[in-house]
Design a protein around this motif. Structure first.
Motif, mmCIF file in Angstrom:
data_model
loop_
_atom_site.group_PDB
_atom_site.id
_atom_site.type_symbol
_atom_site.label_atom_id
_atom_site.label_comp_id
_atom_site.label_asym_id
_atom_site.label_seq_id
_atom_site.Cartn_x
_atom_site.Cartn_y
_atom_site.Cartn_z
ATOM 1 N N VAL A 45 -3.819 47.760 -4.905
ATOM 2 C CA VAL A 45 -3.588 48.726 -5.731
ATOM 3 C C VAL A 45 -3.336 48.154 -7.214
ATOM 4 N N GLU A 46 -3.938 48.726 -8.117
ATOM 5 C CA GLU A 46 -3.669 48.322 -9.599
ATOM 6 C C GLU A 46 -2.975 49.467 -9.921
ATOM 7 N N ILE A 47 -1.487 49.480 -10.227
ATOM 8 C CA ILE A 47 -0.937 50.367 -10.990
ATOM 9 C C ILE A 47 -0.964 50.171 -12.516
ATOM 10 N N PHE A 48 -0.858 51.105 -13.269
ATOM 11 C CA PHE A 48 -0.814 51.274 -14.586
ATOM 12 C C PHE A 48 -2.294 50.691 -14.918
ATOM 13 N N CYS A 49 -3.128 50.998 -14.511
ATOM 14 C CA CYS A 49 -4.585 50.431 -14.497
ATOM 15 C C CYS A 49 -5.415 50.756 -15.642
ATOM 16 N N GLY A 50 -5.010 51.605 -16.453
ATOM 17 C CA GLY A 50 -5.887 52.006 -17.586
ATOM 18 C C GLY A 50 -7.234 52.376 -17.452
ATOM 19 N N ARG A 51 -7.961 51.873 -18.018
ATOM 20 C CA ARG A 51 -9.521 52.128 -18.091
ATOM 21 C C ARG A 51 -10.333 51.383 -16.865
ATOM 22 N N ARG A 65 -11.674 46.860 -1.273
ATOM 23 C CA ARG A 65 -10.776 47.997 -0.755
ATOM 24 C C ARG A 65 -10.028 48.251 -2.085
ATOM 25 N N LEU A 66 -10.420 48.735 -3.148
ATOM 26 C CA LEU A 66 -9.617 48.908 -4.481
ATOM 27 C C LEU A 66 -9.187 50.396 -4.659
ATOM 28 N N GLU A 67 -8.069 50.415 -5.301
ATOM 29 C CA GLU A 67 -7.447 51.904 -5.768
ATOM 30 C C GLU A 67 -6.738 51.578 -6.989
ATOM 31 N N GLY A 68 -6.689 52.668 -8.005
ATOM 32 C CA GLY A 68 -6.213 52.410 -9.071
ATOM 33 C C GLY A 68 -5.092 53.845 -9.703
ATOM 34 N N VAL A 69 -3.970 53.501 -10.229
ATOM 35 C CA VAL A 69 -3.142 54.433 -10.607
ATOM 36 C C VAL A 69 -2.893 54.230 -11.960
ATOM 37 N N ASP A 70 -2.938 55.451 -12.865
ATOM 38 C CA ASP A 70 -2.536 55.580 -14.057
ATOM 39 C C ASP A 70 -1.765 57.032 -14.536
ATOM 40 N N PHE A 71 -1.075 56.958 -15.344
ATOM 41 C CA PHE A 71 -0.365 58.326 -15.886
ATOM 42 C C PHE A 71 -1.421 58.866 -16.901
ATOM 43 N N SER A 72 -2.546 58.033 -17.393
ATOM 44 C CA SER A 72 -3.195 58.826 -18.413
ATOM 45 C C SER A 72 -4.605 59.057 -17.881
ATOM 46 N N ILE A 102 -1.708 44.410 -1.333
ATOM 47 C CA ILE A 102 -1.329 43.852 -2.689
ATOM 48 C C ILE A 102 -1.208 44.912 -3.747
ATOM 49 N N VAL A 103 -0.276 44.666 -4.574
ATOM 50 C CA VAL A 103 0.141 45.774 -5.641
ATOM 51 C C VAL A 103 -0.108 45.137 -7.056
ATOM 52 N N ILE A 104 -0.538 45.187 -7.996
ATOM 53 C CA ILE A 104 -0.853 44.614 -9.169
ATOM 54 C C ILE A 104 -0.365 45.375 -10.391
ATOM 55 N N LEU A 130 3.924 48.413 0.261
ATOM 56 C CA LEU A 130 3.376 47.251 0.833
ATOM 57 C C LEU A 130 3.748 46.783 2.196
ATOM 58 N N ARG A 131 2.743 46.561 2.867
ATOM 59 C CA ARG A 131 3.115 46.008 4.271
ATOM 60 C C ARG A 131 3.802 44.625 4.139
ATOM 61 N N PRO A 132 4.316 44.372 5.344
ATOM 62 C CA PRO A 132 5.182 43.035 5.507
ATOM 63 C C PRO A 132 4.224 41.784 4.972
ATOM 64 N N CYS A 133 4.844 41.115 4.132
ATOM 65 C CA CYS A 133 4.345 39.938 3.531
ATOM 66 C C CYS A 133 3.338 40.185 2.376
ATOM 67 N N GLY A 134 3.245 41.568 1.956
ATOM 68 C CA GLY A 134 2.389 42.024 0.942
ATOM 69 C C GLY A 134 2.740 41.413 -0.402
ATOM 70 N N ARG A 135 1.810 41.627 -1.446
ATOM 71 C CA ARG A 135 2.084 40.735 -2.632
ATOM 72 C C ARG A 135 2.236 41.648 -3.729
ATOM 73 N N PHE A 136 3.029 41.464 -4.811
ATOM 74 C CA PHE A 136 3.216 41.936 -5.880
ATOM 75 C C PHE A 136 2.960 40.986 -7.130
ATOM 76 N N MET A 137 1.842 41.417 -7.912
ATOM 77 C CA MET A 137 1.449 40.491 -9.227
ATOM 78 C C MET A 137 1.833 41.272 -10.446
ATOM 79 N N VAL A 138 2.442 40.761 -11.209
ATOM 80 C CA VAL A 138 2.908 41.229 -12.333
ATOM 81 C C VAL A 138 2.558 40.262 -13.385
ATOM 82 N N VAL A 139 1.792 40.988 -14.502
ATOM 83 C CA VAL A 139 1.764 40.312 -15.771
ATOM 84 C C VAL A 139 2.169 41.053 -16.834
ATOM 85 N N GLU A 140 3.302 40.510 -17.887
ATOM 86 C CA GLU A 140 3.659 41.431 -18.749
ATOM 87 C C GLU A 140 4.263 40.665 -20.267
ATOM 88 N N PRO A 141 4.220 41.317 -21.191
ATOM 89 C CA PRO A 141 4.544 40.301 -22.542
ATOM 90 C C PRO A 141 6.009 39.830 -22.200
#
Length: 245
Positions: A45-51, A65-72, A102-104, A130-141
């Protein structure tokens, strides 16, 4: 149905870089943060996935197996691909407990209205889904000398007139200044929230970015000391040094 209205910030984001430029950027990030070692059948899942360019990057690497979430809704309307996308608040993710691998997030957390409260809500939701051992990837300013230099250059109108990408960046920054400045001023708060909930797998700080991956359970990965979990400065390369959102 009429097309969703595009805000001034969204318009600046859409002109900041082409889809092809953004795709190349996201592919570099994913490779750097170890995505080539992740199971290709993972539920991502990519959150704040934009376009949705990040979803295209994941598809390019073989994830299915991909999903996206955004408020816009306006930004999501720009996505066309196999991922299932939903308009939702990332502080209340529309997924069952322990249902994703995985959540990105790439450039979304610094838009949160309140720190640390809203960040804690998002991180709590990520842990929940997230399932046990799931990953959270973060890229931010991240406030680094490079980012400060870019904004200093952007303070000159002539520079913005000469470089459309810089003008788009500064326009986005001006329109999101309250949350952007709040984010950059609280690096310890951000890291405490992330690293208090996930075991560090990878962590890089440099070129105006925090690039970070954590695991849902500490026992799934090596301890921070074994990982070299402290700040790692990425090797300067021309491909990393460009302005990126």
């Amino acid at each position: 149905e009429p097309a969703p209205t595009v805000s001034a910030w969204e318009a600046a984001y859409l002109r900041f870089e082409t889809r092809e430029e953004e795709l190349r950027k996201f592919l570099r990030r994913l490779r750097k943060l170890g995505a080539l070692t992740w199971p290709r059948d993972a539920q991502v899942v990519e959150i704040f996935c934009g376009r949705g360019t990040g979803l295209h990057a994941l598809q390019h690497l073989g994830f299915t197996r991909l999903e996206g979430v955004d408020f816009s809704a306006a930004l999501l309307a720009n996505y066309s691909g196999p991922a299932k996308c939903v308009v939702a608040d990332c502080r209340q993710l529309p997924f069952p407990d322990a249902s994703r691998d995985i959540v990105i997030v790439q450039g979304g957390l610094h838009h949160l209205p309140e720190l640390p409260g809203d960040l804690e809500k998002v991180v709590s939701e990520v842990r929940r889904v997230l399932r046990p051992c799931g990953r959270f990837m973060v890229v931010e300013p991240w406030r680094t000398p490079f980012l400060q230099f870019v904004h200093w250059v952007g303070s000159f109108r002539v520079a913005r007139r000469m470089w459309a990408k810089l003008d788009a960046l500064e326009t986005m920054t001006e329109l999101e200044w309250v949350t952007y400045d709040q984010w950059l001023r609280q690096p310890e708060t951000v890291l405490r929230c992330l690293e208090g909930n996930f075991a560090i797998e990878r962590k890089f700080i440099g070129w105006g970015k925090l690039m970070w991956v954590g695991r849902r359970n500490a026992e799934c990965g090596m301890r921070n000391a074994e990982l070299g979990g402290g700040t790692q400065q990425p090797t300067p390369r021309a491909t990393d040094a460009g302005v990126s959102s």
